[in-house]
Motif scaffolding. Structure first.
Motif, mmCIF file in Angstrom:
data_model
loop_
_atom_site.group_PDB
_atom_site.id
_atom_site.type_symbol
_atom_site.label_atom_id
_atom_site.label_comp_id
_atom_site.label_asym_id
_atom_site.label_seq_id
_atom_site.Cartn_x
_atom_site.Cartn_y
_atom_site.Cartn_z
ATOM 1 N N TYR A 178 2.248 7.705 -0.097
ATOM 2 C CA TYR A 178 1.388 8.865 0.033
ATOM 3 C C TYR A 178 1.134 8.907 1.566
ATOM 4 C CZ TYR A 178 0.314 8.223 -5.033
ATOM 5 O OH TYR A 178 0.693 8.059 -6.406
ATOM 6 N N GLN A 235 0.458 -0.693 0.784
ATOM 7 C CA GLN A 235 -0.964 0.204 0.536
ATOM 8 C C GLN A 235 -0.388 1.642 0.321
ATOM 9 O OE1 GLN A 235 -4.608 -0.648 2.633
ATOM 10 N NE2 GLN A 235 -3.624 -2.425 3.116
ATOM 11 N N LYS A 276 -6.480 2.747 -1.309
ATOM 12 C CA LYS A 276 -6.457 3.069 -2.619
ATOM 13 C C LYS A 276 -6.150 4.644 -2.604
ATOM 14 C CE LYS A 276 -8.082 -0.762 -3.986
ATOM 15 N NZ LYS A 276 -7.037 -1.768 -4.664
ATOM 16 N N PHE A 277 -5.633 5.111 -3.757
ATOM 17 C CA PHE A 277 -5.053 6.568 -4.171
ATOM 18 C C PHE A 277 -6.542 7.355 -4.202
ATOM 19 C CE2 PHE A 277 -4.763 9.731 -7.377
ATOM 20 C CZ PHE A 277 -3.778 10.452 -6.744
ATOM 21 N N TYR A 305 2.803 2.714 0.145
ATOM 22 C CA TYR A 305 3.545 2.784 -0.970
ATOM 23 C C TYR A 305 2.901 2.214 -1.989
ATOM 24 C CZ TYR A 305 7.775 1.368 -3.775
ATOM 25 O OH TYR A 305 8.503 1.196 -5.001
ATOM 26 N N ASP A 306 3.111 2.958 -3.297
ATOM 27 C CA ASP A 306 2.662 2.605 -4.496
ATOM 28 C C ASP A 306 3.673 2.363 -5.303
ATOM 29 O OD1 ASP A 306 0.509 2.358 -6.570
ATOM 30 O OD2 ASP A 306 1.394 4.132 -7.586
ATOM 31 N N GLU A 333 3.945 1.262 -8.448
ATOM 32 C CA GLU A 333 3.855 1.778 -9.600
ATOM 33 C C GLU A 333 4.558 3.096 -9.770
ATOM 34 O OE1 GLU A 333 0.573 2.673 -13.285
ATOM 35 O OE2 GLU A 333 0.301 1.381 -11.769
ATOM 36 N N SER A 334 4.235 3.910 -8.865
ATOM 37 C CA SER A 334 4.675 5.361 -8.961
ATOM 38 C C SER A 334 5.781 5.544 -8.196
ATOM 39 C CB SER A 334 3.559 6.551 -8.520
ATOM 40 O OG SER A 334 3.347 6.102 -7.050
ATOM 41 N N ILE A 358 -4.218 7.914 2.089
ATOM 42 C CA ILE A 358 -4.962 6.767 1.122
ATOM 43 C C ILE A 358 -6.267 6.575 1.727
ATOM 44 C CG2 ILE A 358 -2.950 5.635 0.297
ATOM 45 C CD1 ILE A 358 -3.425 3.565 2.354
#
Length: 386
Positions: free
Chosen positions: A214, A204, A222-223, A206-207, A209-210, A217
């Motif tokens: 973060y 969560q 979620k972002f 750690y994303d 895709e990017s 969250i």
């Protein structure tokens, strides 16, 4: 990498720890002075609970894991007695700060005071098997868990029900704290808690895709496109990854260890300042002006925790990449934070260009913890390879 093991051990035992032994002990009222000049002079006598607790842990850890020196035990005892007598309110919450004599100054709004108090009492208990120390550690830990959803409690300034965010710092600390307290916790608590926290961090915060971790969250994982939601703290993320590596090794889960290594490299490569060297303190995920005005400073703990993560990575796979990065971060860290004139403890705060910003060895946020812990962890990790 062989030569680093002895270098880090010598720095720990001959420079850093003697500095704190000589200058920080308050022999009159108990506890420690943390606000120290480069020469070791006390410039403020307030006592911050999380720094008091971190110093207890440091000297207890050295006594328990390195050598049973009576002076280390005495240093830890001076802090643990002060914390036990003055550190908590009537509900068992740990104050943020006290005056020199132990009178409360700042209310218990900061859950990290509780986290490090639990860590201190848990480690001290290993050296003195009095059950009251174990009880304080367990009670404090349970109190931390009960406050996870609203760590600041009644001191929370956020308007309820609008933008509910999860903060990365607490799960990061709990990753390590659960392992630190395993000897006083019961049943499957460590297993259950670390499973939950690792999932939260790695799936969560750690994303994939990017490739970013973060700092905040949404409550749904979620972002959130806002100042807080875009905030990155490379040092936090890298430190968390060596905690996750430890959990992966405890679980005998090589896939988790490898994932933590991969995530660590992503944060390091993102956070490295290609113009001046060193690792940025804060960044904005989208490249906007960061919320934090001190975003481009270079801080001691960020670089030291990175060295620990890289040493552990090298110990696992002896990869040239880990060795190359370790040497690169080592050169920056030792050339910029270490004090070549006075010796002893290191400096903490630099400008982006690597110039000294604060002429101190300790203060409100910096104490006897990150430098000695990193020196201990790196030397022990590399010694174990040899």
């Amino acid at each position: 990498m062989k030569e680093y093991a002895q270098l880090y051990r010598s720095e720990l035992l001959e420079e850093v720890i003697p500095f704190w032994e000589k200058f920080s002990n308050d022999s009159i009222y108990g506890g420690y002075f943390t606000c120290l000049t480069p020469e070791g002079k006390v410039y403020d006598t307030d006592k911050f609970i999380w720094l008091q607790a971190r110093q207890v842990w440091t000297f207890s850890k050295l006594y328990n894991s390195l050598e049973s020196r009576p002076n280390w035990k005495a240093m830890a005892k001076n802090g643990i007695d002060f914390l036990e007598k003055f550190g908590r309110d009537n509900d068992g919450n740990w104050y943020f700060s006290l005056d020199q004599k132990g009178n409360p100054l700042v209310q218990p709004y900061n859950i990290f005071a509780d986290c490090f108090a639990a860590m201190a009492f848990g480690e001290y208990y290993k050296s003195e098997r009095n059950e009251r120390y174990a009880k304080i550690a367990k009670d404090t830990f349970q109190n931390v868990l009960s406050r996870q959803q609203n760590p600041k409690g009644k001191y929370n300034k956020k308007y309820p029900g609008t933008r509910n965010l999860q903060d990365f710092a607490l799960p990061m600390i709990l990753c390590n704290l659960a392992l630190e307290l395993e000897h006083v916790l019961e049943g499957n608590q460590v297993e259950d808690l670390t499973n939950t926290i690792v999932d939260l961090i790695m799936n969560q915060f750690y994303d994939a895709e990017s490739g970013l971790v973060y700092e905040n969250i949404s409550s749904e994982g979620k972002f959130v496109d806002s100042f807080e939601g875009r905030l990155l703290n490379p040092g936090h993320a890298i430190e968390a990854m060596w905690f996750v590596m430890n959990i992966g090794m405890r679980k005998n889960d090589p896939n988790l260890v490898k994932k933590a290594e991969s995530v660590m490299y992503q944060q390091l490569e993102k956070g490295w300042d290609k113009e001046y060297g060193g690792i940025f303190y804060f960044m904005d995920a989208k490249g906007h002006p960061p919320e934090k005005l001190e975003w481009d400073q270079k801080l001691w703990w960020v670089h030291l925790e990175t060295l620990v993560a890289l040493a552990k990575t090298y110990a696992i796979d002896q990869s040239p990449k880990a060795a190359e990065w370790f040497q690169k971060v080592h050169e920056y860290t030792w050339n910029h934070f270490r004090d070549p004139v006075n010796g002893g403890e290191w400096y903490g705060y630099l400008s982006r260009k690597g110039e000294l910003l604060l002429n101190l060895k300790g203060g409100k946020w910096k104490g006897c913890f990150h430098v000695p812990r990193a020196l201990f962890e790196v030397s022990r990790t590399l010694e174990n390879i040899l």
